[in-house]
Design an enzyme around this catalytic site. Structure first.
Site, short mmCIF file in Angstrom:
data_model
loop_
_atom_site.label_atom_id
_atom_site.label_comp_id
_atom_site.label_asym_id
_atom_site.label_seq_id
_atom_site.Cartn_x
_atom_site.Cartn_y
_atom_site.Cartn_z
N ASP A 196 -9.71 -2.17 8.91
CA ASP A 196 -10.18 -2.50 7.65
C ASP A 196 -11.32 -3.78 7.74
O ASP A 196 -11.60 -4.29 7.09
CB ASP A 196 -9.21 -2.88 6.54
CG ASP A 196 -8.63 -1.58 5.76
OD1 ASP A 196 -9.28 -0.79 5.99
OD2 ASP A 196 -7.80 -1.61 5.15
N ASN A 237 -1.37 3.54 2.94
CA ASN A 237 -1.53 2.15 2.96
C ASN A 237 -0.14 1.35 2.69
O ASN A 237 -0.29 0.18 1.99
CB ASN A 237 -2.13 1.89 1.81
CG ASN A 237 -3.87 2.12 2.05
OD1 ASN A 237 -4.36 1.24 2.81
ND2 ASN A 237 -4.47 3.12 1.30
N ASP A 273 -5.62 8.71 4.02
CA ASP A 273 -5.18 7.25 4.14
C ASP A 273 -3.79 7.13 4.04
O ASP A 273 -3.07 8.00 3.72
CB ASP A 273 -6.15 6.38 3.20
CG ASP A 273 -6.14 4.83 3.45
OD1 ASP A 273 -5.46 4.53 4.28
OD2 ASP A 273 -6.88 4.30 2.80
C1 DGJ Z 1 -7.59 1.39 3.13
C2 DGJ Z 1 -8.66 1.74 4.09
O1 DGJ Z 1 -8.43 1.31 5.40
C3 DGJ Z 1 -9.99 1.45 3.15
O2 DGJ Z 1 -11.04 2.02 4.03
C4 DGJ Z 1 -9.99 1.97 1.87
O3 DGJ Z 1 -10.15 3.40 1.84
C5 DGJ Z 1 -8.98 1.63 1.16
N1 DGJ Z 1 -7.72 1.75 2.08
C6 DGJ Z 1 -8.68 2.19 -0.28
O4 DGJ Z 1 -7.74 2.08 -0.98
#
Ligand code: DGJ
Length: 731
Positions: free
Chosen positions: A552, A484, A482
């Site tokens: 998401d 973020n 991931d």
């Molecule tokens: C973003 C991802 O897209 C989600 O599916 C999940 O894994 C979260 N991060 C977890 O922090």
């Protein structure tokens, strides 16, 4: 079959596989012109020779072998344009020289044709398995003053309608030169009313199909975020006005790159269209010392005469067969259950085991433990960077969970976010300089976290070592990688002042190096890319990870758009798609379990909800979905995919899958909001064999009948958010 020919007399190169032709020429002895890209022609007789025309304010290069007032780089359709000798459009590259000049003069020198396709050092790219499946043309352009060579690479495949392009710059001189811009490819199309298709978006709304008329001026699609991003997928297509899903011309440009990109479209004074793509030149600069070489990422340029589906199908096959690699390239992907939307950070071993028990009873094959299993991580403000298990949270530890899952005959998967660090982490306390930062400036947070400086070998080594510690000790079958947040305050404490412009590209090169190491070291692991959903859904990532979390946003209705848009370039086998709970966590919408299942079957199928809360009848539906998906998994993951009705343009959506020998097909039909007393729509199937007979709901129909006449569909739709699947089998 010879795929590339050079015509000595006309000085033209013809790349053709019998389906497409790509033509370029040497003009005035030393300039490279673009002549044609499109449907194959057998032989070229110079019909596209650019007319000699004395255009005012379009300068004529005086050092050309033949001085000609009718010849100007300002008007000539070119292959890899430069700046400074009269072309006032955007150049494909720009070099800053020691004396401050930006003027270059790369002249055609010679060419080479080789069988197969060379690899791109340190970068993902399409590849060949057999040398005779492709040929590569390498054109050398030389600037004598700088003593530098530009090498343009063009690969044509015998059985794929794609040209893979990249370029290299080699400094044979004695002084440093700074590259301020270097595109992967550029093409000048003749004056035309082409339209432009792109895939802009945002978090939880990725890859919306945008179509626009191209006006004079410049249009740029780009990322400055350090990732390919949700906001601007590295792809555009030029299409003719009438092009639709099934007919018309489409020229696709996809960049095999996960970092900052730029797609620049310029309609010039004479309505000719220049399209180029590559690393985003914004804040980019690269110091090329004597004897060094710079390699650009690769652009995959596709031509389809059969509309957008034709273009997508070429990309789908190429990405599946010659970009994705490893054990899972063709393997049937397991049906997974991910605990993220079921528990978020609030879990312990008992809860997880309860979900695993339920999943195994329903026939699910892989359990994925998402965020929150490591360091001090009970929310999203701490712990990133500390990749050791939190055994007080997970009694029995990761091994305990992994064994529990394996004892149920299921596979075990784990979430990582390797590129990140929280301020509240042991890693940050020990190495605060690992986080990307600009000296004496404040550091922006994104989801309360910083990005690690992956340009640095020591930083990558630390994280790799922590990950290996887990992977060598716990039996792990799958990893979700991931990312973020995007990069701010871009700077590396390990690079000198004159090299800071290299930061973003070096970050990606560092990331690719680490991905290569890990995926090679653990070839039995199924890797899934992710970046807050689909923020790094690009061809570069597919080279390392054959699938990616699409978004998401798990709302079935929004997913129609997201998956439909994503499929413009990326095949269903790359798109993670999960059934989640209602009301949906992103939109609050309530949809039935059937449509949630049917939409998720448009990608690599899975679940992401607390299965323990389902009623018995819901569990029966899940069991049926799981059994159906297993039965048709090969077709749904690797069949030919057709978009049929666009959710962007109507209240409906439809797509279908057809297997290679056209003996099996499943079409999915979706209706968003119900319409009272709706007019009757006819649903026509696609991709079938007109000469075969198919069984549909126990009735035999001809393939020609199903494709040309179709069936009435609306009477079966009652209520909002309905779906229907049609399973066709040849008899
Ligand atoms: C973003 C991802 O897209 C989600 O599916 C999940 O894994 C979260 N991060 C977890 O922090």
């Amino acid at each position: 079959m010879k795929l590339i020919n050079f015509d000595e007399k006309n000085r033209t190169f013809h790349l053709s596989n019998g389906s497409i032709s790509y033509l370029l020429g040497i003009e005035n002895e030393d300039a490279l012109s673009h002549l044609y890209f499109g449907k194959a022609i057998k032989q070229y007789h110079n019909s596209r020779k650019y007319p000699t025309l004395d255009r005012s304010f379009s300068p004529n290069p005086s050092e050309s072998a033949i001085f000609d007032r009718g010849f100007s780089l300002d008007t000539l359709p070119q292959e890899y344009p430069s700046f400074g000798h009269g072309d006032f459009r955007n150049p494909a590259f720009q070099l800053k020289q020691p004396n401050g000049s930006f003027i270059t003069d790369f002249k055609y020198q010679n060419y080479e044709i080789i069988s197969g396709k060379p690899t791109l050092e340190g970068l993902p790219a399409s590849y060949v398995i057999n040398q005779d499946e492709a040929e590569t043309l390498i054109i050398n352009l030389v600037d004598n003053l700088l003593n530098m060579t530009l090498k343009l690479y063009y690969t044509i495949y015998a059985n794929r309608d794609v040209i893979a392009r990249s370029s290299q710059l080699i400094n044979n001189g004695s002084e440093k030169v700074t590259i301020d811009k270097i595109a992967s490819a550029s093409i000048d199309f003749p004056a035309n009313d082409y339209e432009l298709i792109s895939l802009p978006g945002r978090h939880i709304k990725e890859r919306e199909i945008q179509r626009e008329v191209i006006q004079r001026g410049i249009k740029i699609f780009e990322s400055k975020r350090g990732a390919s991003s949700h906001q601007s997928n590295p792809f555009v297509a030029l299409v003719s006005e009438k092009t639709d899903e099934f007919s018309g011309e489409a020229f696709g440009f996809s960049l095999v790159y996960s970092g900052n990109h730029e797609f620049l479209v310029e309609k010039d004074q004479f309505k000719q269209i220049r399209l180029m793509c590559g690393i985003n030149p914004y804040t980019f600069s690269w110091v090329l010392s004597p004897n060094e070489l710079f390699q650009t990422p690769e652009a995959l340029i596709v031509y389809s005469a059969n509309g957008l589906n034709g273009m997508s199908q070429i990309y789908h096959e190429l990405l599946r067969e010659r970009v994705a690699r490893g054990k899972f390239q063709y393997a049937e992907r397991p049906i997974l259950i991910n605990n993220w939307e079921a528990t978020y950070f609030d879990f312990d071993a008992e809860k997880i085991k309860g979900i695993v028990d339920q999943s195994s009873e329903l026939g699910i094959e892989l359990f994925v433990l998402d965020d929150g299993w490591f360091g001090k991580r009970d929310d999203d403000i701490s712990g990133l960077g500390d990749w050791y298990e939190n055994s007080s949270k997970l009694k029995g530890g990761l091994k305990g969970i992994a064994n529990y899952v394996h004892d149920k005959n299921m596979q075990f998967g784990l979430w990582f976010e390797p590129e990140m660090i929280n301020q509240d982490s042991d890693l940050y306390r020990e190495y605060p300089d690992y986080a990307i930062q600009t000296p004496n400036r404040s550091m922006s947070k994104g989801r309360d976290q910083f990005v690690l400086d992956f340009t640095r070998e020591d930083v990558r080594a630390n994280i790799t070592q922590q990950m290996c510690q887990i992977l060598d000790n716990v039996e792990i079958d799958y990893i979700k990688w991931d990312m973020n947040r995007h990069i701010t305050e871009a700077y590396s404490l390990s690079l000198g002042a004159e090299n800071q412009g290299e930061f973003f590209h070096r970050y990606i090169l560092g990331l690719y190096e680490m991905l290569e190491k890990l995926t090679t070291k653990y070839p039995d692991i199924l890797w899934e890319g992710c970046s807050g959903g689909g923020g790094r859904f690009d061809a570069g990532f597919i080279y390392y990870m054959p699938q990616s979390w699409t978004s998401d946003n798990t709302d079935a209705i929004d997913r129609l758009d997201i998956q439909y848009g994503t499929s413009l370039v990326y095949p269903p086998s790359t798109m993670g798609a999960h059934v989640s709970a209602v009301p949906n966590h992103q939109t609050g919408r309530i949809t039935g379990l059937d449509i949630r299942g049917d939409v998720a079957m448009g990608g690599v199928f899975g679940y992401e909800l607390d299965l323990r809360t389902l009623t018995e009848s819901e569990k029966d539906i899940v069991k049926t979905q799981v059994a159906f998906y297993k039965q048709y998994r090969q077709l749904l993951q690797y069949g030919q995919f057709y978009r049929m009705i666009s959710p962007f343009e109507s209240n409906l959506a439809a797509w279908s899958f057809v297997n290679k020998d056209q003996t099996e097909s499943i079409a999915f039909y979706f209706s968003k909001t119900v319409v009272a007393a709706a007019p009757l729509d006819i649903f026509k199937f696609v991709g079938l064999d007109a000469n075969k007979q198919y069984l549909l709901d126990d009735i035999v129909y001809g393939g020609d009948e199903l494709m040309n006449l179709g069936v009435y569909i609306n009477p079966q739709i009652h209520g909002d958010y309905q779906s229907r699947k049609f399973v066709l089998k040849a008899i």
